[in-house]
Design an enzyme around this catalytic site. Structure first.
Site, PDB file in Angstrom:
ATOM      1  N   ASP A 372      34.800   0.895  41.799  1.00  0.00           N
ATOM      2  CA  ASP A 372      34.560   0.599  43.215  1.00  0.00           C
ATOM      3  C   ASP A 372      35.416   1.399  44.185  1.00  0.00           C
ATOM      4  OD1 ASP A 372      33.278  -0.816  45.296  1.00  0.00           O
ATOM      5  OD2 ASP A 372      34.899  -2.260  45.405  1.00  0.00           O
ATOM      6  N   HIS A 577      42.135  -0.408  46.539  1.00  0.00           N
ATOM      7  CA  HIS A 577      41.137   0.341  47.291  1.00  0.00           C
ATOM      8  C   HIS A 577      40.515  -0.399  48.466  1.00  0.00           C
ATOM      9  CE1 HIS A 577      38.488  -1.467  44.028  1.00  0.00           C
ATOM     10  NE2 HIS A 577      37.849  -1.826  45.120  1.00  0.00           N
TER      11      HIS A 577
END
Length: 1017
Positions: A372, A577
């Site tokens: 992701d 992230h």
């Protein structure tokens, strides 16, 4: 035959939704419910179990202000008539069935505090007895988290507990005892699998019509007034269709149980700790019931949280890991961003992540699992290999807006030439449910047909967690060998990668970064989070360097192993992230800012203590100082990694003259800088008289654009933002702020927009080859982006942007859609553009977003414009993103090679530090000056042996040879991996007569050397 497909399909949909699924549980008996609302933040389980509970009406009762925790105590008695039946508690906290992981969640406990399982929309049950005796007393406690629903991308104040509403968010839907009907559950799975497969097959395929008629006959024998009593008959009609085997050429799909849990996003870190507990509780409970189930979990940090906060549950996880059922993957501390994370920090993601898995479970993870993250650095393949891993998995590049990535299984080649076997699952999700539509898409989408035959599918609820469900496992069993479907096998990732590589060893090669053609705004959003990260990385370098130097030089000085490891892990966590990219809620970034403040203070204290120990005593009456240079290049007479009294300056003094028409001309004998009446750089000439600024243009031009992307505010910058530009040329103040022989500074102030203000200090220092810009911005804009433009008179066909352990080239033209899509890109400390014989670099101390454009002028010359993206103002998920005061520093370096950019980029980010003292501190290690070999880190070994670990890399993209000479007696030198273990295939590094070792590096090669001092050999 008449085409009645739609009628049968609609019939199936309604019967499943309204009759069959509700009949999985029957004979509901309400439980007695009591509640206790925890004050403030979550409390330990023991405290909650002992709390005073108040009566609760049960179903229909409202509960939970945003981010609050309510504990429910449910009690009841299993009816005597249920003897021999399977009994479950149905505990529906008020779930929206379509959003697992993005709303309220619960964790079920027994009265002794033992965890039972988590609760979410697809998991709102708890098994009480497989065969009840009747009359059993039931007592359960549910820790219910009232997490607000924030995945609607509109501005909201619910993203911070300080601004969230106090109103209850949820209403209990059911708190019951019920009989679980296994045959009905299995019928649901039969119908889901066959119905899902049916709708994905071509209309011309006879199998589709066979399934249609089979389902129709099954529905005909199903008594809608007695679903449990007729489920068996319906399943008998379906059995032949489920028994038909898959075609020999059917796609093979390795299903890996997974729950991608964002370590922070639309919830704070503290809630992720609880999400991990809820998810792993579900996983181990499923494993007890389903021996075929294999689950993969990445992010060592999350398992470390489980160990700290839920030791009993962690013990159960360890048992499953030992049995090979619960599989650690990824090898990183967190699933970090890879664009902005610094080189040494990326190495530490692997060091601390893999070391955790080794120490806790005795497992050497063999792959990198990053489904992701928002694009992947071209430095990654070498780091993966040096970590001891063999494969890489990504999913996010399926989100690219413009170009479809051409491979699903391929070799990924990094900037140094290292290749790593890589898979990009064609199912295009890391949250698969193994439904028919997803499996059919995976098989159709797979790009390696004719050469490869297999792909991987991570299945389970993710993002907000939850993981696989028993429904998904039921589907997988039916899909193992089913005509018309891919063959599905639940297995661990390594099994897939071994088989895929054996089948397709000559897979195609992709060279360079895996650029995500989306989410480009993440290079800029939440500037203070990014600045906190960059400064932390620099401070960690300094702290380790000087602490290691003091440990070897100063008797009695103790290297702060534990403190440095703790601080590293804190910084690594915040590189997750959705934190570093600026895409989390306000609460996450508020806490991140406070955390970075604490980290910086602790690192400053470690550095100061080491430097004071090294600087020596100051003689009475002496005002001497020792200047410490942590940069990997000498400057102002101080060697790289060394310290000493500052030598007398020999540079020409800086002069200042008024410029005709207003403004100033600054000159230091190296650069001649013209600043006009608007406070803009209209001329920057290098020693050869070459003008850097394009004719008729001005540099350091601040430009404001509207910034309302089509979908994801904090994530995206869409190309149409360029259609409207406001140049900020108005001046409120322009004055010569400081001027002496050492430096001259011009101060410029501007006001703009919705009450924003900017104050800049443009400085030229004696002997410097760069013009520094120190910018303070009071940012009050909304849905705007602020850029600083530098139009340069240079014909640059490509830019070179610093990345981890090197740089990456990107074309400046837009010949193809692939190049045009890179209209916003990431650079670390510098970005360089050049033509043969001349170049220029733009340096920065905490800015990552850049864009580079080109235009051909009427005079035939080319203007290459480099712009830094300074600030954004998205409103979701944090409506106050970046509001307030910011200080950003950047500099123009004209007439520069890439080697100059490397040197000056480090210098800007690693300022000299002056400490009272009189000592000269030789470098702990030094490399041959004038080479492209850069020392990235100097530290003591993690095993506390006292060995010195040095990480080097080649910085210019060519071959480099030199000598590394330690400032201590060297017994031996050994090349290691990132975990500081000897590399078996590395060359030897014999110690020479000068006490050093010869090093030779290929382009962008990373070399880690373990140096054993004579005293510890």
């Amino acid at each position: 035959m008449h085409d009645d497909r739609r009628i049968v399909e609609d019939r199936l949909r309604r019967v499943l939704d309204e009759r069959v699924r509700p009949a999985v549980h029957r004979d509901h008996v309400p439980l007695t419910v009591e509640r206790w609302d925890a004050p403030g933040e979550p409390v330990p389980v023991a405290e909650a179990l002992a709390a005073p509970y108040a009566p609760c009406a049960g179903a229909g009762e409202r509960w939970g202000p945003a981010w609050g925790t309510t504990w429910f105590k449910v009690t009841g008695t299993v009816p005597a008539g249920w003897a021999g039946r399977t009994v479950e508690a149905v505990l529906d906290l008020g779930f929206d069935r379509g959003m697992p992981g993005f709303q309220c969640e619960g964790l079920v406990h027994r009265p002794d505090g033992t965890v039972v399982k988590g609760l979410n929309p697809d998991n709102s049950w708890a098994r009480l007895a497989d065969r009840a005796a009747g009359g059993e007393e039931v007592v359960l406690f549910v820790e219910a988290a009232a997490n607000p629903i924030l995945n609607d991308p509109r501005p909201t104040r619910q993203g911070d507990v300080r601004t969230a509403s106090d109103e209850p968010l949820y209403r209990l839907a059911a708190m019951d005892l019920a009989v679980f009907e296994p045959q009905v559950f299995e019928l649901v799975a039969d119908l889901e699998v066959l119905g899902g497969l049916m709708t994905q097959l071509p209309v011309e395929d006879a199998r589709r019509w066979e399934l249609l008629r089979t389902i129709e006959t099954a529905l005909d024998v199903l008594d809608l007034d007695d679903i449990p009593g007729s489920a068996g008959a319906a399943r008998t009609r379906l059995a032949p269709a489920l028994a038909a085997p898959a075609h020999a050429s059917a796609h093979r799909l390795s299903a890996v149980g997974h729950a991608h849990i964002d370590s922070a996003w639309l919830w704070p870190l503290r809630e992720t700790v609880r999400k991990v507990a809820r998810t792993t509780a579900n996983v181990v409970a499923l494993m007890d019931e389903h021996p075929e189930f294999v689950f993969a979990m990445s992010q060592a940090q999350q398992l470390a949280w489980l160990k700290e906060h839920r030791p009993q549950l962690y013990a159960r996880v360890k048992e499953k890991i030992a049995a090979g059922r619960f599989v650690p993957v990824g090898g990183m501390w967190v699933e970090s961003d890879t664009n902005m994370v610094g080189g040494e920090a990326m190495a530490r993601q692997f060091l601390y992540g893999k070391r955790f898995f080794l120490e806790e479970f005795g497992i050497e993870t063999d792959g990198v699992w990053l489904p992701d993250s928002f694009g992947y650095t071209a430095a990654m393949p070498q780091l993966v290999k040096l970590s001891g891993s063999r494969w890489f998995l990504t999913q996010k590049i399926s989100w690219s807006q413009t170009n479809a990535f051409p491979h699903h299984t391929f070799w990924w080649e990094g900037i140094d030439g290292t290749r790593i076997f890589t898979h990009f699952p064609p199912i295009d999700t890391y949250n698969a449910d193994l439904g028919g539509a997803q499996l059919a898409h995976a098989a159709r989408n797979y790009r390696e047909k004719g050469r490869g035959s297999r792909s991987l599918a991570p299945f389970g609820h993710g993002d907000g967690g939850g993981g696989p469900t028993r429904q998904m496992l039921a589907r997988a069993r039916r899909l193992a060998d089913l005509e018309g479907s891919p063959r599905v096998r639940i297995e661990e990732p390594a099994a897939f990668f071994d088989a895929a590589r054996a089948e397709y060893p000559d897979a195609p090669v992709w060279v360079g970064e895996l650029y995500l053609e989306l989410h480009r705004g993440t290079y800029t959003s939440q500037a203070k989070t990014k600045q906190g990260n960059r400064h932390s990385e620099s401070l960690l370098r300094e702290a380790e360097l000087w602490a290691a130097t003091a440990a070897l030089r100063v008797p009695g000085y103790g290297y702060p192993y534990a403190d440095l490891e703790r601080l590293w892990k804190t910084v690594l966590l915040h590189q997750f992230h959705d934190i570093l990219p600026g895409s989390s809620i306000a609460w996450v970034h508020r806490e991140a800012r406070a955390t970075y403040t604490r980290v910086h203070a602790e690192l400053a204290a470690i550095t100061e203590a080491a430097q004071r120990a090294l600087a020596g005593d100051v003689p009475p009456g002496d005002t001497g100082t020792v200047v410490f240079n942590a940069a990997p290049h000498a400057r102002d007479g101080i060697p790289a990694g060394g310290a000493g009294p500052r030598p007398p300056r020999t540079a020409a003094p800086v002069t200042v003259a008024e410029r005709p028409g207003g403004g100033f001309v600054l000159d230091n004998g190296v650069l001649r800088v013209g600043i006009d009446h608007r406070g803009l750089l209209v001329s920057v000439r290098d020693p050869d008289g070459r003008e850097a600024v394009a004719p008729g243009r001005a540099a350091n031009l601040l430009q404001l654009h509207p910034d309302l992307p089509n979908h994801w505010d904090a994530w995206d910058v869409d190309a149409f933002y360029r259609h409207n530009t406001t140049d900020l040329t108005g001046v409120e103040e322009l004055e010569l702020a400081e001027a002496d022989e050492e430096a001259a500074t011009v101060r410029v102030s501007r006001a703009f927009g919705a009450g924003s203000a900017v104050r800049q200090r443009l400085t030229l220092r004696a002997g410097a080859a760069r013009v520094e810009v120190d910018t303070e911005i009071d940012w009050r804009e909304s849905e705007k982006i602020l850029k600083a433009a530098f139009p340069l008179d240079v014909k640059a066909d490509h830019s070179a942007a610093e990345t981890q352990f090197g740089h990456v080239f990107r074309p400046t033209h837009t010949n193809t859609s692939w190049e045009a899509a890179k209209f916003e890109s990431c650079a670390h400390r510098w970005l360089h553009v050049g033509e043969p014989g001349w170049g220029a670099a733009l340096l920065n101390d905490s800015t990552y977003g850049h864009d580079v454009t080109r235009e051909v002028r009427a005079d035939g010359g080319q203007t290459t414009t480099v712009r830094l993206s300074l600030l954004r103002a998205p409103r979701y998920p944090d409506p106050e993103t970046d509001q307030g005061i910011h200080r950003l520093r950047y500099a123009l370096l004209p007439g520069a090679t890439r080697a100059d950019a490397v040197r000056e980029g480090h210098a800007l980010n690693l300022p000299e530090r002056a400490v009272p003292g009189s000592a000269t501190v030789p470098p702990l290690v030094s490399v041959t000056p004038g080479t492209a070999i850069v020392v990235e880190a100097v530290k003591l070994a993690e095993d506390r042996s006292g060995d010195v670990v040095v990480r080097l890399y080649e910085s210019d993209g060519g071959r480099a040879a030199g000598r590394l000479v330690p400032g201590f007696a060297l017994a031996s030198a050994t090349a290691t991996d990132l975990l500081e273990r000897p590399l078996t295939d590395a060359p030897g590094y014999p110690v020479g007569e000068d006490g050093g070792v010869a090093v030779s590096l290929r382009p962008f090669e990373i070399l880690t050397l373990r140096l054993v001092p004579v005293s510890s050999s």
